[in-house]
Design a protein around this motif. Structure first.
Motif, PDB file in Angstrom:
ATOM      1  N   TYR A   1       0.852  -1.199   0.000  1.00 13.52           N
ATOM      2  CA  TYR A   1       0.000   0.000   0.000  1.00 13.52           C
ATOM      3  C   TYR A   1       0.886   1.246   0.000  1.00 13.52           C
ATOM      4  CZ  TYR A   1      -3.781  -3.261   1.127  1.00 13.52           C
ATOM      5  OH  TYR A   1      -4.669  -4.290   1.108  1.00 13.52           O
ATOM      6  N   SER A   2       1.185   1.746   1.206  1.00  7.96           N
ATOM      7  CA  SER A   2       1.970   2.982   1.312  1.00  7.96           C
ATOM      8  C   SER A   2       2.381   3.167   2.761  1.00  7.96           C
ATOM      9  CB  SER A   2       1.116   4.182   0.884  1.00  7.96           C
ATOM     10  OG  SER A   2       0.003   4.303   1.759  1.00  7.96           O
ATOM     11  N   MET A   3       3.265   4.118   3.007  1.00 10.18           N
ATOM     12  CA  MET A   3       3.681   4.436   4.365  1.00 10.18           C
ATOM     13  C   MET A   3       2.484   4.837   5.239  1.00 10.18           C
ATOM     14  SD  MET A   3       4.308   7.450   6.245  1.00 10.18           S
ATOM     15  CE  MET A   3       5.088   8.802   5.351  1.00 10.18           C
ATOM     16  N   PRO A   4       1.617   5.758   4.768  1.00  8.20           N
ATOM     17  CA  PRO A   4       0.477   6.125   5.617  1.00  8.20           C
ATOM     18  C   PRO A   4      -0.413   4.936   5.980  1.00  8.20           C
ATOM     19  CG  PRO A   4       0.744   7.744   3.864  1.00  8.20           C
ATOM     20  CD  PRO A   4       1.691   6.620   3.563  1.00  8.20           C
ATOM     21  N   VAL A   5      -0.679   4.071   5.011  1.00  8.84           N
ATOM     22  CA  VAL A   5      -1.539   2.914   5.293  1.00  8.84           C
ATOM     23  C   VAL A   5      -0.878   2.004   6.326  1.00  8.84           C
ATOM     24  CG1 VAL A   5      -2.592   0.832   4.323  1.00  8.84           C
ATOM     25  CG2 VAL A   5      -2.720   2.974   3.058  1.00  8.84           C
ATOM     26  N   SER A   6       0.433   1.857   6.241  1.00  4.11           N
ATOM     27  CA  SER A   6       1.150   1.026   7.211  1.00  4.11           C
ATOM     28  C   SER A   6       0.983   1.589   8.622  1.00  4.11           C
ATOM     29  CB  SER A   6       2.633   0.955   6.829  1.00  4.11           C
ATOM     30  OG  SER A   6       3.418   0.555   7.924  1.00  4.11           O
ATOM     31  N   ILE A   7       1.224   2.882   8.773  1.00  2.58           N
ATOM     32  CA  ILE A   7       1.113   3.502  10.092  1.00  2.58           C
ATOM     33  C   ILE A   7      -0.321   3.395  10.620  1.00  2.58           C
ATOM     34  CG2 ILE A   7       1.261   5.685  11.369  1.00  2.58           C
ATOM     35  CD1 ILE A   7       3.526   6.492   9.474  1.00  2.58           C
ATOM     36  N   LEU A   8      -1.269   3.779   9.769  1.00  2.00           N
ATOM     37  CA  LEU A   8      -2.655   3.865  10.239  1.00  2.00           C
ATOM     38  C   LEU A   8      -3.294   2.494  10.439  1.00  2.00           C
ATOM     39  CD1 LEU A   8      -3.749   6.929   8.078  1.00  2.00           C
ATOM     40  CD2 LEU A   8      -3.325   6.897  10.551  1.00  2.00           C
ATOM     41  N   SER A   9      -2.941   1.504   9.625  1.00  2.00           N
ATOM     42  CA  SER A   9      -3.525   0.177   9.837  1.00  2.00           C
ATOM     43  C   SER A   9      -2.954  -0.447  11.104  1.00  2.00           C
ATOM     44  CB  SER A   9      -3.322  -0.730   8.619  1.00  2.00           C
ATOM     45  OG  SER A   9      -1.952  -0.966   8.396  1.00  2.00           O
ATOM     46  N   GLY A  10      -1.687  -0.174  11.396  1.00  2.00           N
ATOM     47  CA  GLY A  10      -1.121  -0.648  12.670  1.00  2.00           C
ATOM     48  C   GLY A  10      -1.858  -0.039  13.850  1.00  2.00           C
ATOM     49  N   ASP A  11      -2.012   1.283  13.810  1.00  2.00           N
ATOM     50  CA  ASP A  11      -2.736   1.983  14.882  1.00  2.00           C
ATOM     51  C   ASP A  11      -4.153   1.428  15.028  1.00  2.00           C
ATOM     52  OD1 ASP A  11      -0.502   3.577  15.049  1.00  2.00           O
ATOM     53  OD2 ASP A  11      -1.411   5.341  14.105  1.00  2.00           O
ATOM     54  N   TRP A  12      -4.790   1.230  13.883  1.00  2.00           N
ATOM     55  CA  TRP A  12      -6.183   0.759  13.887  1.00  2.00           C
ATOM     56  C   TRP A  12      -6.283  -0.624  14.533  1.00  2.00           C
ATOM     57  CZ3 TRP A  12      -9.376  -3.120  12.236  1.00  2.00           C
ATOM     58  CH2 TRP A  12     -10.739  -2.836  12.150  1.00  2.00           C
ATOM     59  N   LEU A  13      -5.373  -1.525  14.127  1.00  2.00           N
ATOM     60  CA  LEU A  13      -5.401  -2.893  14.665  1.00  2.00           C
ATOM     61  C   LEU A  13      -5.201  -2.904  16.178  1.00  2.00           C
ATOM     62  CD1 LEU A  13      -3.370  -5.350  12.399  1.00  2.00           C
ATOM     63  CD2 LEU A  13      -5.752  -5.573  13.115  1.00  2.00           C
ATOM     64  N   PHE A  14      -4.282  -2.070  16.638  1.00  2.00           N
ATOM     65  CA  PHE A  14      -4.002  -2.032  18.076  1.00  2.00           C
ATOM     66  C   PHE A  14      -5.233  -1.534  18.845  1.00  2.00           C
ATOM     67  CE2 PHE A  14      -1.579   0.462  21.570  1.00  2.00           C
ATOM     68  CZ  PHE A  14      -1.886  -0.505  22.513  1.00  2.00           C
ATOM     69  N   SER A  15      -5.833  -0.467  18.333  1.00  2.00           N
ATOM     70  CA  SER A  15      -6.987   0.088  19.025  1.00  2.00           C
ATOM     71  C   SER A  15      -8.168  -0.876  18.968  1.00  2.00           C
ATOM     72  CB  SER A  15      -7.362   1.440  18.408  1.00  2.00           C
ATOM     73  OG  SER A  15      -8.151   2.168  19.313  1.00  2.00           O
ATOM     74  N   LYS A  16      -8.333  -1.505  17.817  1.00  2.00           N
ATOM     75  CA  LYS A  16      -9.391  -2.511  17.658  1.00  2.00           C
ATOM     76  C   LYS A  16      -9.186  -3.627  18.683  1.00  2.00           C
ATOM     77  CE  LYS A  16     -12.933  -4.186  15.526  1.00  2.00           C
ATOM     78  NZ  LYS A  16     -14.182  -3.403  15.471  1.00  2.00           N
ATOM     79  N   ALA A  17      -7.954  -4.075  18.820  1.00  2.00           N
ATOM     80  CA  ALA A  17      -7.638  -5.161  19.750  1.00  2.00           C
ATOM     81  C   ALA A  17      -8.041  -4.777  21.172  1.00  2.00           C
ATOM     82  CB  ALA A  17      -6.142  -5.477  19.688  1.00  2.00           C
ATOM     83  N   CYS A  18      -7.714  -3.561  21.581  1.00  4.06           N
ATOM     84  CA  CYS A  18      -8.074  -3.119  22.935  1.00  4.06           C
ATOM     85  C   CYS A  18      -9.594  -3.066  23.088  1.00  4.06           C
ATOM     86  CB  CYS A  18      -7.470  -1.744  23.236  1.00  4.06           C
ATOM     87  SG  CYS A  18      -5.670  -1.766  23.330  1.00  4.06           S
ATOM     88  N   GLY A  19     -10.264  -2.622  22.041  1.00  3.26           N
ATOM     89  CA  GLY A  19     -11.724  -2.578  22.072  1.00  3.26           C
ATOM     90  C   GLY A  19     -12.320  -3.976  22.219  1.00  3.26           C
ATOM     91  N   ILE A  20     -11.715  -4.951  21.557  1.00  2.00           N
ATOM     92  CA  ILE A  20     -12.200  -6.333  21.653  1.00  2.00           C
ATOM     93  C   ILE A  20     -12.043  -6.854  23.082  1.00  2.00           C
ATOM     94  CG2 ILE A  20     -11.711  -8.711  20.926  1.00  2.00           C
ATOM     95  CD1 ILE A  20     -10.993  -7.519  18.127  1.00  2.00           C
TER      96      ILE A  20
END
Lengths: 328, 328
Positions: free
Chosen positions: A102-121
Motif C-alpha cells: 500500500y503505502s507508508m500512511p496505510v502502514s502507520i494507520l492500519s497498525g494503529d487501527w489494529l491495536f486500538s481494535k484489539a483493545c476494544g475487543i
C-alpha cells in the motif's frame, strides 16, 4: 505427551474463524484490507494458543478467552506492520509488507487501527470488568515495552551490544507479549494476581528461549528448511548472543579480525559466511546459544510446575520444548 | 458568564503537573523524550478540560477524572505525531515535528508508546472497573475512527469531495476524540449510558463546529493573529465546506475556471489567493461556513440543556461558544 505442533494446528483452526469475525467492511476500505492482511495470512498462532491454554490451565473455560486470543494476535500483527516499515523490509514470508503493498500512511494507520481494535475487543469480553482491567494492564504494558525494545534495536543497529542488553531487547521485543498472552488468558480464566504473574514469567522465559533458538537457527539451521538465506544474519551483522559470546571469548587477534571483517559485510560470499559460522562453532558460541535457550526453557517449565495436571498444562510444557526443538 | 479562555487557562495549569507525572525516565531515552515533546509543549488543553468539566457536570468529582484527562491529551498527541509524519509536516507551532527532530522510527514508536501508555493510565484509574471498561470502549472506538478519518484524508488529497464526505472526515478526525473526552469524563463521574452518550453527541457537534470554524479562519482569519500564512489552505487546495459550497454554487463558468486555476496552486501569489478568497466571499461560501459552524454549536449546546446548572455546564456552554468566537 501432547504433540505441540499438532495441538497448535488444531488451535490455529479454532482461532481462524474468530480472527476473521471482528474486522467488518467499512470506509476507507484500503485501511481495512491492509489491517486484515497479516492476521488473515495465518502463521503459527502461538500467542492465541497460549492465551487459551493458560485460561484452561487455571481452570477457566478456554472459549471465554477467545476474544483475547484474537486481540493478542492483532497486537502481534500491529507491531509487525510498524516494524516492517521501520526496518524497511519489503517482504514478509514472501508476501509484500503493508508499506510496500500500500503505502507508508496505510502502514502507520492500519497498525494503529489494529491495536486500538484489539483493545476494544478485550474491553468487550464477556467476563467481569475487574478481570478486563487487569488484562488490559498487562496488554498496555507489553505494547509500551515492545516499542521500547524496537527502539533499542534501531538505536543499536550494526553495533555489538552486551549480552545483558541483547537479553533485555529480546525480552521487550518478544518475551513480554508472550507474557501478556499467558497472564491475560489466566486472568480471563479466573486466576489471582500471583498465578497470573507466574504464567507471565513462564511465557517471558519461553519467549526468550524461542528467540535465542531463532537466532541459533539463523546461523546453524538448514536454509532449505528455515527459508532464511545462508548467512543472512551474518551479512546483516545481527547482534545475537552468539556474537556477544564470540567477542568475549575469542582471544586470538587474527581470528577476531577475520570474524569482524565478515560480520555485517552485505556482499559477503557464501564461503565467507561459512567461515564466520565455523569461527562461531569453534569458539563454542553456537553451543552456548543452544544451551542458553535450553536453560530458559527449563526455567519456564519449572515456573508452571505448581499448576494442577491438565491437557492445557501439558501443551504449555510441550510448546516450551517445541520452541527449541523445531527446524523452522 | 464564565470566560472560556480564562477557565481553559486555569484548567490547563491544573493539568500540566499530571501530564508530566506519568512519563518516567527509562531506556531508551530518545523514545521517552520524543514521547514527552508534544504533551509537555502545552496547547489549548481543550480535551483535558472537557474531560474534567464533563465529570463535574454529571455530579462527579472532577479530580477523579484527571488521569483520563491526561490520557486523552496523550492520545491527541499520539495522533498528531503520526499525522505529522504521514503529512510530511516538518514544523508544528514553530517546533520541529518528531520525525524531523528525531527520525521516522522514533515518530512511529513514540506515537505507539504514548497511545499504549494512555490506555494503561485509564486502566489504572481509581474508579470502579466497570466504569473503566465503559470509558475504554469510547476511547478505543475513537482511535479507530481517527485512523479512518486520517486515511480518508490521505486517500482524497487534492480532490474535491462532497460536503457529506468532508463532514464525515472531520467528525472522525476531530469530533470523536472530543466525544470520547466528554463521554469518558461523564462515565468517570458516575453517569449512566444515556447521559454519557448525550455528552458524546454534544462534544462531537462541538468538534465539528470547532473544525469548520478552523477552516473558516484559514481563509477569513487574520494571518498576523492565527499564525497561518495568507492563503495557506488555498495553496494546499484543502477541501473544506467553503470549497464544496463554492463548487456547487458558482454557476459562472469563467469564475469557476479561475477559482480552479488558483486552488491547489502551490506557488500562487498573495494576489491570487486574495482573488480566490474574494470568489469564495462573493459566492457566499465564507458566510455559509460560519453559519454551518454556528448551527453545530447551537445543536451542541441544546444537547446538554438537560444537565442541571453547574459551573462545569456553564464552562461547556462557554467553550462551545468560544469554539466559533476565537481569532486563533
Amino acid at each position: 505427551m501432547i504433540n505441540a505442533k499438532e495441538y497448535l494446528k488444531k488451535k490455529s483452526a479454532e482461532i481462524d474463524g474468530p480472527i476473521r469475525m471482528y474486522i467488518r467492511d467499512q470506509e476507507p476500505m484500503n485501511l481495512i484490507e491492509a489491517s486484515r492482511q497479516y492476521p488473515y495470512a495465518g502463521g503459527k498462532r502461538m500467542r492465541p494458543a497460549m492465551v487459551m491454554a493458560s485460561c484452561g490451565a487455571v481452570g477457566g473455560n478456554p472459549s471465554d478467552s477467545v476474544p483475547l486470543a484474537v486481540a493478542i494476535e492483532y497486537i502481534h500483527n500491529f507491531t509487525l506492520i510498524h516494524d516492517d516499515l521501520i526496518d524497511g523490509d519489503d517482504l514478509r514470508r514472501g508476501m509484500k509488507t503493508i508499506h510496500n503493498a500500500y503505502s507508508m500512511p496505510v502502514s502507520i494507520l492500519s497498525g494503529d487501527w489494529l491495536f486500538s481494535k484489539a483493545c476494544g475487543i478485550v474491553c468487550g469480553m464477556d467476563i467481569p470488568a475487574e478481570r478486563i482491567v487487569r488484562i488490559m494492564k498487562y496488554v498496555t504494558e507489553a505494547v509500551c515495552d515492545i516499542g521500547r525494545g524496537e527502539q533499542m534495536d534501531v538505536n543499536n543497529e550494526g553495533k555489538i551490544v552486551s549480552e545483558d542488553y541483547y537479553m533485555e531487547t529480546i525480552k521487550l521485543k518478544t518475551g513480554v507479549l508472550f507474557g501478556a498472552a499467558a497472564a491475560g488468558g489466566a486472568i480471563a480464566g479466573g486466576a489471582d494476581d500471583k498465578t497470573a504473574r507466574a504464567l507471565y514469567d513462564f511465557a517471558v522465559e519461553l519467549g526468550l528461549g524461542f528467540q535465542i533458538y531463532d537466532d541459533y537457527l539463523g546461523v546453524a539451521g538448514d536454509p532449505s528448511v528455515t527459508g532464511k538465506p545462508v548467512g543472512n544474519d551474518i551479512r546483516k551483522g545481527k547482534c545475537t548472543c552468539m556474537i556477544t559470546h564470540a567477542f568475549r571469548t575469542i582471544k586470538d587477534r587474527k581470528t577476531l579480525e577475520r570474524f569482524e571483517s565478515i560480520l555485517g559485510k552485505e556482499d559477503a560470499t557464501d564461503e565467507e559466511c561459512a567461515e564466520a559460522r565455523k569461527i562461531l562453532e569453534d569458539a563454542g558460541s553456537v553451543d552456548y546459544a543452544m544451551n542458553l535457550a535450553r536453560s530458559k526453557i527449563k526455567k519456564a517449565i519449572d515456573l508452571i510446575s505448581f499448576l494442577p495436571d491438565s491437557e492445557e498444562k501439558e501443551f504449555m510444557t510441550a510448546i516450551a520444548e517445541y520452541a527449541i526443538n523445531r527446524n523452522i
